[in-house]
Design a protein around this motif. Structure first.
Motif, PDB file in Angstrom:
ATOM      1  N   GLY A 146      -3.749  -2.898  -3.498  1.00  0.00           N
ATOM      2  CA  GLY A 146      -2.336  -2.539  -3.518  1.00  0.00           C
ATOM      3  C   GLY A 146      -1.670  -3.071  -2.260  1.00  0.00           C
ATOM      4  N   GLN A 147      -0.675  -3.907  -2.428  1.00  0.00           N
ATOM      5  CA  GLN A 147      -0.054  -4.579  -1.289  1.00  0.00           C
ATOM      6  C   GLN A 147       1.451  -4.372  -1.314  1.00  0.00           C
ATOM      7  OE1 GLN A 147      -0.185  -9.100  -0.638  1.00  0.00           O
ATOM      8  NE2 GLN A 147      -1.966  -8.356   0.469  1.00  0.00           N
ATOM      9  N   SER A 148       2.039  -4.179  -0.126  1.00  0.00           N
ATOM     10  CA  SER A 148       3.470  -3.902  -0.053  1.00  0.00           C
ATOM     11  C   SER A 148       4.150  -4.863   0.916  1.00  0.00           C
ATOM     12  CB  SER A 148       3.724  -2.457   0.377  1.00  0.00           C
ATOM     13  OG  SER A 148       3.170  -2.207   1.657  1.00  0.00           O
ATOM     14  N   PHE A 149       5.438  -5.097   0.665  1.00  0.00           N
ATOM     15  CA  PHE A 149       6.248  -5.998   1.478  1.00  0.00           C
ATOM     16  C   PHE A 149       7.585  -5.327   1.780  1.00  0.00           C
ATOM     17  CE2 PHE A 149       3.456  -8.487  -1.126  1.00  0.00           C
ATOM     18  CZ  PHE A 149       3.078  -9.591  -0.373  1.00  0.00           C
ATOM     19  N   VAL A 175      15.782 -14.342   2.215  1.00  0.00           N
ATOM     20  CA  VAL A 175      15.150 -13.037   2.438  1.00  0.00           C
ATOM     21  C   VAL A 175      14.156 -13.141   3.581  1.00  0.00           C
ATOM     22  CG1 VAL A 175      13.543 -11.350   1.448  1.00  0.00           C
ATOM     23  CG2 VAL A 175      15.445 -12.206   0.082  1.00  0.00           C
ATOM     24  N   THR A 176      14.173 -12.155   4.471  1.00  0.00           N
ATOM     25  CA  THR A 176      13.156 -12.039   5.511  1.00  0.00           C
ATOM     26  C   THR A 176      12.085 -11.080   5.018  1.00  0.00           C
ATOM     27  OG1 THR A 176      14.712 -12.457   7.308  1.00  0.00           O
ATOM     28  CG2 THR A 176      12.675 -11.325   7.873  1.00  0.00           C
ATOM     29  N   MET A 177      10.824 -11.516   5.098  1.00  0.00           N
ATOM     30  CA  MET A 177       9.723 -10.719   4.564  1.00  0.00           C
ATOM     31  C   MET A 177       8.517 -10.834   5.501  1.00  0.00           C
ATOM     32  SD  MET A 177       8.092 -10.978   0.719  1.00  0.00           S
ATOM     33  CE  MET A 177       9.710 -10.936  -0.054  1.00  0.00           C
ATOM     34  N   PRO A 178       8.316  -9.860   6.380  1.00  0.00           N
ATOM     35  CA  PRO A 178       7.159  -9.893   7.290  1.00  0.00           C
ATOM     36  C   PRO A 178       5.836  -9.843   6.526  1.00  0.00           C
ATOM     37  CG  PRO A 178       8.787  -8.278   8.004  1.00  0.00           C
ATOM     38  CD  PRO A 178       9.169  -8.695   6.617  1.00  0.00           C
ATOM     39  N   ALA A 179       4.754  -9.905   7.283  1.00  0.00           N
ATOM     40  CA  ALA A 179       3.420  -9.880   6.675  1.00  0.00           C
ATOM     41  C   ALA A 179       3.231  -8.622   5.831  1.00  0.00           C
ATOM     42  CB  ALA A 179       2.353  -9.955   7.758  1.00  0.00           C
ATOM     43  N   PRO A 180       2.509  -8.724   4.723  1.00  0.00           N
ATOM     44  CA  PRO A 180       2.316  -7.564   3.846  1.00  0.00           C
ATOM     45  C   PRO A 180       1.426  -6.504   4.467  1.00  0.00           C
ATOM     46  CG  PRO A 180       0.950  -9.392   3.140  1.00  0.00           C
ATOM     47  CD  PRO A 180       1.825  -9.930   4.219  1.00  0.00           C
ATOM     48  N   VAL A 181       1.573  -5.284   3.954  1.00  0.00           N
ATOM     49  CA  VAL A 181       0.753  -4.152   4.378  1.00  0.00           C
ATOM     50  C   VAL A 181       0.020  -3.614   3.156  1.00  0.00           C
ATOM     51  CG1 VAL A 181       0.766  -1.811   5.319  1.00  0.00           C
ATOM     52  CG2 VAL A 181       2.302  -3.549   6.272  1.00  0.00           C
ATOM     53  N   VAL A 182      -1.282  -3.484   3.266  1.00  0.00           N
ATOM     54  CA  VAL A 182      -2.105  -2.957   2.166  1.00  0.00           C
ATOM     55  C   VAL A 182      -2.031  -1.434   2.175  1.00  0.00           C
ATOM     56  CG1 VAL A 182      -4.452  -2.736   1.257  1.00  0.00           C
ATOM     57  CG2 VAL A 182      -3.651  -4.940   2.146  1.00  0.00           C
ATOM     58  N   PHE A 183      -1.735  -0.841   1.013  1.00  0.00           N
ATOM     59  CA  PHE A 183      -1.676   0.626   0.938  1.00  0.00           C
ATOM     60  C   PHE A 183      -2.861   1.219   0.195  1.00  0.00           C
ATOM     61  CE2 PHE A 183       1.020  -1.005  -2.518  1.00  0.00           C
ATOM     62  CZ  PHE A 183       0.443  -0.398  -3.627  1.00  0.00           C
ATOM     63  N   PHE A 184      -3.660   0.359  -0.495  1.00  0.00           N
ATOM     64  CA  PHE A 184      -4.866   0.874  -1.147  1.00  0.00           C
ATOM     65  C   PHE A 184      -5.847  -0.264  -1.393  1.00  0.00           C
ATOM     66  CE2 PHE A 184      -7.498   2.079  -4.794  1.00  0.00           C
ATOM     67  CZ  PHE A 184      -8.007   3.287  -4.334  1.00  0.00           C
ATOM     68  N   THR A 185      -7.124   0.005  -1.054  1.00  0.00           N
ATOM     69  CA  THR A 185      -8.195  -0.967  -1.316  1.00  0.00           C
ATOM     70  C   THR A 185      -9.194  -0.413  -2.329  1.00  0.00           C
ATOM     71  OG1 THR A 185      -9.469  -0.122   0.566  1.00  0.00           O
ATOM     72  CG2 THR A 185      -7.996  -2.002   0.973  1.00  0.00           C
ATOM     73  N   GLY A 186      -9.612   0.820  -2.139  1.00  0.00           N
ATOM     74  CA  GLY A 186     -10.634   1.409  -3.000  1.00  0.00           C
ATOM     75  C   GLY A 186     -11.971   1.426  -2.287  1.00  0.00           C
ATOM     76  N   GLY A 245      12.047  -0.037  11.635  1.00  0.00           N
ATOM     77  CA  GLY A 245      12.448  -1.436  11.701  1.00  0.00           C
ATOM     78  C   GLY A 245      12.065  -2.122  10.411  1.00  0.00           C
ATOM     79  N   SER A 246      11.220  -3.134  10.510  1.00  0.00           N
ATOM     80  CA  SER A 246      10.720  -3.837   9.326  1.00  0.00           C
ATOM     81  C   SER A 246       9.244  -3.558   9.091  1.00  0.00           C
ATOM     82  CB  SER A 246      10.943  -5.352   9.481  1.00  0.00           C
ATOM     83  OG  SER A 246      12.324  -5.647   9.518  1.00  0.00           O
ATOM     84  N   THR A 247       8.746  -2.472   9.699  1.00  0.00           N
ATOM     85  CA  THR A 247       7.330  -2.122   9.583  1.00  0.00           C
ATOM     86  C   THR A 247       7.174  -0.868   8.742  1.00  0.00           C
ATOM     87  OG1 THR A 247       6.869  -3.073  11.765  1.00  0.00           O
ATOM     88  CG2 THR A 247       5.220  -1.582  10.845  1.00  0.00           C
ATOM     89  N   ILE A 248       6.312  -0.944   7.738  1.00  0.00           N
ATOM     90  CA  ILE A 248       6.041   0.207   6.882  1.00  0.00           C
ATOM     91  C   ILE A 248       4.670   0.783   7.244  1.00  0.00           C
ATOM     92  CG2 ILE A 248       5.015  -1.200   5.035  1.00  0.00           C
ATOM     93  CD1 ILE A 248       7.226   1.859   4.423  1.00  0.00           C
ATOM     94  N   SER A 249       4.595   2.098   7.348  1.00  0.00           N
ATOM     95  CA  SER A 249       3.323   2.778   7.582  1.00  0.00           C
ATOM     96  C   SER A 249       3.185   3.891   6.558  1.00  0.00           C
ATOM     97  CB  SER A 249       3.246   3.333   9.010  1.00  0.00           C
ATOM     98  OG  SER A 249       4.316   4.233   9.256  1.00  0.00           O
ATOM     99  N   TYR A 250       1.935   4.227   6.249  1.00  0.00           N
ATOM    100  CA  TYR A 250       1.688   5.171   5.164  1.00  0.00           C
ATOM    101  C   TYR A 250       0.943   6.404   5.655  1.00  0.00           C
ATOM    102  CZ  TYR A 250       3.146   1.441   2.063  1.00  0.00           C
ATOM    103  OH  TYR A 250       3.873   0.478   1.443  1.00  0.00           O
ATOM    104  N   GLY A 251       1.298   7.540   5.045  1.00  0.00           N
ATOM    105  CA  GLY A 251       0.621   8.791   5.348  1.00  0.00           C
ATOM    106  C   GLY A 251      -0.646   8.935   4.542  1.00  0.00           C
ATOM    107  N   SER A 252      -1.233  10.120   4.577  1.00  0.00           N
ATOM    108  CA  SER A 252      -2.472  10.394   3.880  1.00  0.00           C
ATOM    109  C   SER A 252      -2.296  10.260   2.368  1.00  0.00           C
ATOM    110  CB  SER A 252      -2.980  11.800   4.210  1.00  0.00           C
ATOM    111  OG  SER A 252      -3.191  11.942   5.600  1.00  0.00           O
TER     112      SER A 252
END
Length: 207
Positions: free
Chosen positions: A128-131, A142-153, A196-203
């Motif tokens: 699962g990858q997010s942008f 569009v400005t799109m920083p590096a993706p952030v993975v929200f789930f691997t398994g 900013g342009s950084t996404i972080s995820y909780g539990s």
């Protein structure tokens, strides 16, 4: 039986409405013209897993899709000269390399004027990858920083089957939900916080 005073002529058996002054009036009919715009193609190719969201600040749509093997985005602008139609920019790849992303979902944060796009990265174990995406001031890129993975398994098969994202204006947070590829397709969710342009995820929460 209750009797009412008629306001105007009423046909026998016709339905009526009760007015505020206690009289009744026969329900009438009126024609309403339907206005619709012409269909506009986003691209001449395939638009698999199409998802889009609207930016209130930019007055534009951001659409994402897969053409069969690569992920693209395009920006839609309302065409005031032709009511009901939109002009779309030439689709652009997410990355210069071939990114095979599917199962898109997209949500817009009016608090940050940014989009969060979630997807399944087929070329990377279906993770699962997010942008985070921002429509630039010119309205065509569009400005799109590096993706952030929200789930691997944790066990094979890894990754996700599908993704979904919404934005909660009360909490000023994103909620990302996804179906796990393993564990009998459990549905899981995580809260996404934007700085900013950084996404972080909780539990992670199992739904």
């Amino acid at each position: 039986n209750t009797e009412f005073v008629a306001d105007g002529n009423i046909s026998a058996g016709a339905p009526v409405i009760l007015n505020s002054d206690g009289t009744v009036t026969e329900v009438g009919e009126s024609s309403v013209s339907q206005a619709k715009g012409s269909a506009t193609s986003i691209t001449s190719g395939n638009t698999n897993y199409l998802a889009m969201a609207y930016s209130t600040a930019d007055d534009k749509f951001l659409a994402v899709f897969n053409d069969g093997s690569h992920a693209y985005y395009t920006i839609g602008t309302y065409n005031s000269g032709s009511p009901g139609s939109y002009t779309w920019t030439t689709p652009v790849k997410f990355r210069s390399s071939n990114y095979n992303l599917t199962h898109f979902s997209i949500a817009y944060s009016p608090d940050d004027d940014k989009f969060l796009i979630t997807s399944k990265h087929v070329d990377d174990n279906n993770y699962g990858q997010s942008f985070v995406a921002t429509i630039d001031s010119g309205g065509t890129t569009v400005t799109m920083p590096a993706p952030v993975v929200f789930f691997t398994g944790s066990i094979s098969p890894y990754g996700v089957l599908d993704t979904a994202v919404i934005y909660d204006t009360n909490a000023s947070k994103f909620l990302v939900a996804y179906i796990e590829n393993s564990h009998d397709g459990f549905v899981r969710a995580r809260v996404g916080s934007l700085s900013g342009s950084t996404i972080s995820y909780g539990s992670e929460l199992e739904v």
